[in-house]
Design an enzyme around this catalytic site. Structure first.
Site, PDB file in Angstrom:
ATOM      1  N   GLU A  24       0.828  -1.224   0.000  1.00 22.40           N
ATOM      2  CA  GLU A  24       0.000   0.000   0.000  1.00 22.40           C
ATOM      3  C   GLU A  24       0.854   1.262   0.000  1.00 22.40           C
ATOM      4  OE1 GLU A  24      -1.418   2.030   3.261  1.00 22.40           O
ATOM      5  OE2 GLU A  24      -1.142   0.390   4.700  1.00 22.40           O
ATOM      6  N   LYS A 158      -3.424  -1.553  15.776  1.00 23.58           N
ATOM      7  CA  LYS A 158      -2.903  -0.732  16.882  1.00 23.58           C
ATOM      8  C   LYS A 158      -3.946  -0.547  17.946  1.00 23.58           C
ATOM      9  CE  LYS A 158       0.356   2.487  14.966  1.00 23.58           C
ATOM     10  NZ  LYS A 158       0.176   2.206  13.530  1.00 23.58           N
TER      11      LYS A 158
HETATM   12  N1  PSU Z   1      -2.518   2.036  10.622  1.00 23.88           N
HETATM   13  C1  PSU Z   1      -1.185   2.140  10.718  1.00 23.88           C
HETATM   14  N2  PSU Z   1      -0.481   2.730   9.705  1.00 23.88           N
HETATM   15  C2  PSU Z   1      -1.111   3.228   8.596  1.00 23.88           C
HETATM   16  C3  PSU Z   1      -2.535   3.098   8.508  1.00 23.88           C
HETATM   17  C4  PSU Z   1      -3.188   2.500   9.534  1.00 23.88           C
HETATM   18  O1  PSU Z   1      -0.611   1.700  11.683  1.00 23.88           O
HETATM   19  O2  PSU Z   1      -0.443   3.781   7.701  1.00 23.88           O
HETATM   20  C5  PSU Z   1      -3.234   3.593   7.275  1.00 23.88           C
HETATM   21  C6  PSU Z   1      -3.507   2.407   6.328  1.00 23.88           C
HETATM   22  O3  PSU Z   1      -3.362   2.857   4.993  1.00 23.88           O
HETATM   23  C7  PSU Z   1      -4.966   2.095   6.621  1.00 23.88           C
HETATM   24  C8  PSU Z   1      -5.513   3.464   6.871  1.00 23.88           C
HETATM   25  O4  PSU Z   1      -5.634   1.446   5.555  1.00 23.88           O
HETATM   26  O5  PSU Z   1      -4.506   4.126   7.628  1.00 23.88           O
HETATM   27  C9  PSU Z   1      -6.828   3.434   7.627  1.00 23.88           C
HETATM   28  O6  PSU Z   1      -7.349   4.728   7.700  1.00 23.88           O
HETATM   29  P1  PSU Z   1      -8.794   4.955   8.350  1.00 23.88           P
HETATM   30  O7  PSU Z   1      -8.642   4.625   9.801  1.00 23.88           O
HETATM   31  O8  PSU Z   1      -9.081   6.413   8.108  1.00 23.88           O
HETATM   32  O9  PSU Z   1      -9.739   4.050   7.630  1.00 23.88           O
END
Ligand code: PSU
Ligand code: MN
Length: 301
Positions: A24, A158
């Protein structure tokens, strides 16, 4: 259906049925600071290659869906403040605007599937945020996992998230949750969240067999494969995470800005220790994903 533009090496690997691992790019654009983000992107690609597969980093570049990026594209994702964050629902708008976007887990799964890449490695997936019972903040990653058959290798989620609710949501979405070499669902910086998984596997070949069977079933959902952070890099950052969350709520930060805000604050408060752990666990996931992709290349899909 639209297909992403493939880099020459990704196109050649797919044509020869050689193993490919999708990666990603929101982790580059919004998950880590410059220049460690771009350095890490290259390190992860090298880790995939060292384990016998071809890396396909996925992003939207000037409105074009791409699988396999060159070095200038990776640098732009890491450096240009105009790069937006795209989850799967944002892709069409990004294409129409000819925007450049880092793709989240949900968007990367969708594009990987269109490219014919069944395996994808990341750090952590999005999930159900703490307080979701009032905010309704649940990542689109979980819904995409319920409807796109990609296998996602991560280090768990996390503790910025509500981990029990995240696992409940994945059950509702019919997403198999598998753990590699442990009975516990890992919590990103920590090797255990204190919660168990139903399915432990100890070899990449067994994980590849589960992926092949799951796809053969045509269930439609993806798979989540949780790989704990290497012990030497594990950290207890619960207090740091709690203060980052308190700060976000005091400042009224929510929506798609919340996860990037929390990641940046955790990095600042921990004095960069979280970033070192983050890089180590993503490399570890890239290596496992490549080993699974190699095993899967020998199985009928
Ligand atoms: N968690 C992490 N590092 C990240 C992300 C999440 O520890 O870089 C990023 C990933 O790309 C994940 C996105 O798909 O955040 C999720 O965002 P949201 O919570 O806005 O859906
Ligand atoms: Mn959200």
């Amino acid at each position: 259906m639209i297909a992403p533009i493939l880099s020459p090496d990704v196109a050649a690997a797919l044509a020869d049925r050689r193993p490919v691992v999708a990666l990603e790019s929101t982790i580059i654009s919004h998950g880590m600071p410059w220049p460690q983000n771009a350095e890490t992107a290259l390190l992860i690609e090298a880790e995939v290659r060292a384990n016998g597969a071809t890396p396909a980093t996925i992003a939207v570049i000037d409105g074009v869906l791409r699988a396999g990026l060159d070095a200038p594209m990776l640098e732009r994702l890491g450096r240009d403040p105009g790069v937006v964050k795209a989850s799967s629902r944002d892709l069409a708008a990004a294409m129409a605007r000819r925007a450049t976007a880092g793709t989240t887990v949900s968007a990367t799964m969708l594009i990987a599937e269109r490219a014919g890449i069944p395996i994808f490695a990341t750090g952590g997936v999005g999930g159900v945020h703490r307080g979701a019972e009032t905010s309704f903040d649940i990542s689109a990653d979980l819904v995409e996992l319920g409807r796109t058959p990609t296998a996602v290798i991560c280090a768990g989620v996390k503790s910025i998230l509500d981990i029990p609710k995240t696992l409940e949501f994945l059950e509702t979405q019919r997403v198999p949750v598998l753990a590699f070499g442990t009975d516990d669902f890992p919590a990103f910086y920590a090797r255990s969240s204190g919660l168990k998984v139903d399915h432990r596997f100890d070899t990449p070949a067994e994980l590849a067999a589960v992926i092949a069977h799951h796809r053969a079933l045509g269930a439609g959902s993806g798979l989540l494969i949780a790989n704990p952070i290497p012990a030497a890099h594990a950290l207890d950052l619960d207090d740091t995470i709690a203060s980052a969350i308190a700060e976000a709520s005091a400042r009224g930060i929510g929506g798609k800005a919340l996860t990037p805000f929390l990641l940046a604050r955790i990095n600042d408060i921990s004095g960069g220790r979280s970033l070192v752990a983050n890089i180590a666990l993503v490399r570890n996931n890239a290596a496992l994903a490549a080993q699974i992709a190699v095993a899967l290349a020998h199985l009928p899909l």
